[in-house]
Design a protein around this motif. Structure first.
Motif, mmCIF file in Angstrom:
data_model
loop_
_atom_site.group_PDB
_atom_site.id
_atom_site.type_symbol
_atom_site.label_atom_id
_atom_site.label_comp_id
_atom_site.label_asym_id
_atom_site.label_seq_id
_atom_site.Cartn_x
_atom_site.Cartn_y
_atom_site.Cartn_z
ATOM 1 N N LEU A 32 0.821 -1.211 0.000
ATOM 2 C CA LEU A 32 0.000 0.000 0.000
ATOM 3 C C LEU A 32 0.857 1.264 0.000
ATOM 4 C CD1 LEU A 32 -2.756 -1.037 2.606
ATOM 5 C CD2 LEU A 32 -3.128 -0.556 0.171
ATOM 6 N N LEU A 33 1.997 1.194 0.667
ATOM 7 C CA LEU A 33 2.870 2.372 0.787
ATOM 8 C C LEU A 33 4.018 2.380 -0.223
ATOM 9 C CD1 LEU A 33 2.522 4.679 2.931
ATOM 10 C CD2 LEU A 33 1.233 2.599 3.460
ATOM 11 N N ARG A 34 4.067 1.373 -1.085
ATOM 12 C CA ARG A 34 5.178 1.279 -2.031
ATOM 13 C C ARG A 34 5.357 2.541 -2.885
ATOM 14 N NH1 ARG A 34 8.378 -2.790 -3.577
ATOM 15 N NH2 ARG A 34 7.129 -4.303 -2.394
ATOM 16 N N PRO A 35 4.270 3.207 -3.300
ATOM 17 C CA PRO A 35 4.470 4.430 -4.101
ATOM 18 C C PRO A 35 5.100 5.581 -3.311
ATOM 19 C CG PRO A 35 2.248 3.536 -4.423
ATOM 20 C CD PRO A 35 2.838 2.817 -3.245
ATOM 21 N N ASP A 38 10.418 3.408 0.386
ATOM 22 C CA ASP A 38 11.222 2.201 0.185
ATOM 23 C C ASP A 38 10.811 1.156 1.227
ATOM 24 O OD1 ASP A 38 13.812 0.740 -0.708
ATOM 25 O OD2 ASP A 38 13.991 0.900 1.481
ATOM 26 N N PRO A 39 10.594 -0.105 0.831
ATOM 27 C CA PRO A 39 10.127 -1.129 1.773
ATOM 28 C C PRO A 39 10.991 -1.283 3.019
ATOM 29 C CG PRO A 39 9.905 -1.917 -0.466
ATOM 30 C CD PRO A 39 10.635 -0.605 -0.547
ATOM 31 N N HIS A 40 12.311 -1.270 2.867
ATOM 32 C CA HIS A 40 13.196 -1.424 4.021
ATOM 33 C C HIS A 40 13.068 -0.229 4.958
ATOM 34 C CE1 HIS A 40 16.622 -2.730 6.389
ATOM 35 N NE2 HIS A 40 17.158 -1.525 6.243
ATOM 36 N N HIS A 41 13.036 0.952 4.390
ATOM 37 C CA HIS A 41 12.888 2.179 5.182
ATOM 38 C C HIS A 41 11.549 2.166 5.912
ATOM 39 C CE1 HIS A 41 13.799 6.202 6.396
ATOM 40 N NE2 HIS A 41 12.803 6.747 5.714
ATOM 41 N N LEU A 42 10.516 1.693 5.239
ATOM 42 C CA LEU A 42 9.179 1.616 5.839
ATOM 43 C C LEU A 42 9.171 0.642 7.006
ATOM 44 C CD1 LEU A 42 6.160 2.438 5.573
ATOM 45 C CD2 LEU A 42 5.873 0.396 4.143
ATOM 46 N N ILE A 75 5.801 8.895 7.237
ATOM 47 C CA ILE A 75 6.733 8.642 6.132
ATOM 48 C C ILE A 75 6.330 9.388 4.859
ATOM 49 C CG2 ILE A 75 5.750 6.617 4.943
ATOM 50 C CD1 ILE A 75 8.648 5.361 5.527
ATOM 51 N N THR A 76 5.062 9.859 4.805
ATOM 52 C CA THR A 76 4.611 10.636 3.653
ATOM 53 C C THR A 76 4.470 12.120 3.991
ATOM 54 O OG1 THR A 76 2.261 10.306 4.174
ATOM 55 C CG2 THR A 76 3.315 8.658 2.754
ATOM 56 N N VAL A 80 -0.321 11.043 2.862
ATOM 57 C CA VAL A 80 -0.900 9.757 2.514
ATOM 58 C C VAL A 80 -2.391 9.922 2.245
ATOM 59 C CG1 VAL A 80 -1.270 9.189 4.970
ATOM 60 C CG2 VAL A 80 -1.205 7.356 3.268
ATOM 61 N N PRO A 81 -2.909 9.381 1.131
ATOM 62 C CA PRO A 81 -4.335 9.515 0.809
ATOM 63 C C PRO A 81 -5.231 8.820 1.838
ATOM 64 C CG PRO A 81 -3.077 8.870 -1.132
ATOM 65 C CD PRO A 81 -2.153 8.735 0.041
#
Length: 232
Positions: A32-35, A38-42, A75-76, A80-81
């Protein structure tokens, strides 16, 4: 060995599968947050949020869901929508509905030990969710008592084993987490039995207390009864 009268059992990932649903939900959260991240950072941000929020929200699905929402906002930079937040909340609700699948040998072990020992379920987390899982597991009738606590510390174990065993020296705690099931029970004076699981929460990591003679490790619950017989 002092006469063993009481055996405490952890619930999640000891008697039934649980952590794998957290990891599946985290994978969904990552997609969901990929856009936006970064997955590791998330993953690092989410773990930090979980650690930070434990004193406020405690253990369980609701705290994990709130940590995901908080991470998504942070992180956004608040961009984030709303639709993404709605999907995160739905993922949390789905976790509260996940099916309960007992671990191999769980029921047969409880059935074999019941009667000879006082069996106590000792689990931490949200009251309603833990009660739901216990009811759905079909294992509730094997226990003489159920204790749902906010955290598992040596002081908590000492109090519970005083209540149910008269003294921690007459008790044993069985669980998959070294940090919350085994080590604090050992510190309280009980025996601690580690039953490793395939999925482990990073915040539960702990070294095995191999120098403690009351520490034991079994590959699965099917090996618990032979261990107890060996200990005499």
């Amino acid at each position: 060995m002092t006469e063993l009268t009481t055996i405490g059992f952890d619930a999640d990932d000891t008697l039934w599968h649980h952590e794998r649903f957290y990891q599946l939900t985290q994978q969904r959260f990552t997609e969901l947050l990929r856009p936006y991240a970064d997955p590791h950072h998330l993953a690092e941000h989410l773990l930090a949020a979980e650690r930070r929020n434990l004193p406020h929200y405690g253990f369980g699905v609701k705290g994990f869901t709130l940590s995901m929402v908080e991470t998504a906002i942070e992180i956004t930079d608040g961009k984030v929508p709303a639709g993404v937040i709605a999907n995160v909340l739905e993922a949390g609700r789905e976790m509260l509905r996940h099916p309960i699948e007992p671990m191999p040998h769980a029921e047969e072990t409880l059935k074999a030990l019941g009667g000879a020992y006082r069996l106590v379920l000792i689990t931490k987390g949200e009251l309603l969710d833990q009660e739901r899982k216990l009811a759905a597991s079909g294992l509730g009738d094997y226990f003489d008592a159920v204790e749902i606590v906010s955290d598992k510390t040596s002081e908590v174990y000492a109090r519970l084993f005083d209540r149910h065993a008269g003294d921690a020296g007459h008790a044993m705690m069985v669980g998959n987490s070294l940090a919350s099931d085994v080590v604090p029970a050992l510190r309280a004076g009980a025996h601690g039995v580690h039953v490793p699981s395939d999925y482990n929460w990073e915040l539960d990591a702990h070294k095995e207390p191999i120098t403690d003679p009351r520490f034991h490790r079994v590959p699965d619950l099917g090996a618990l009864q032979p261990l107890i017989a060996k200990l005499g």
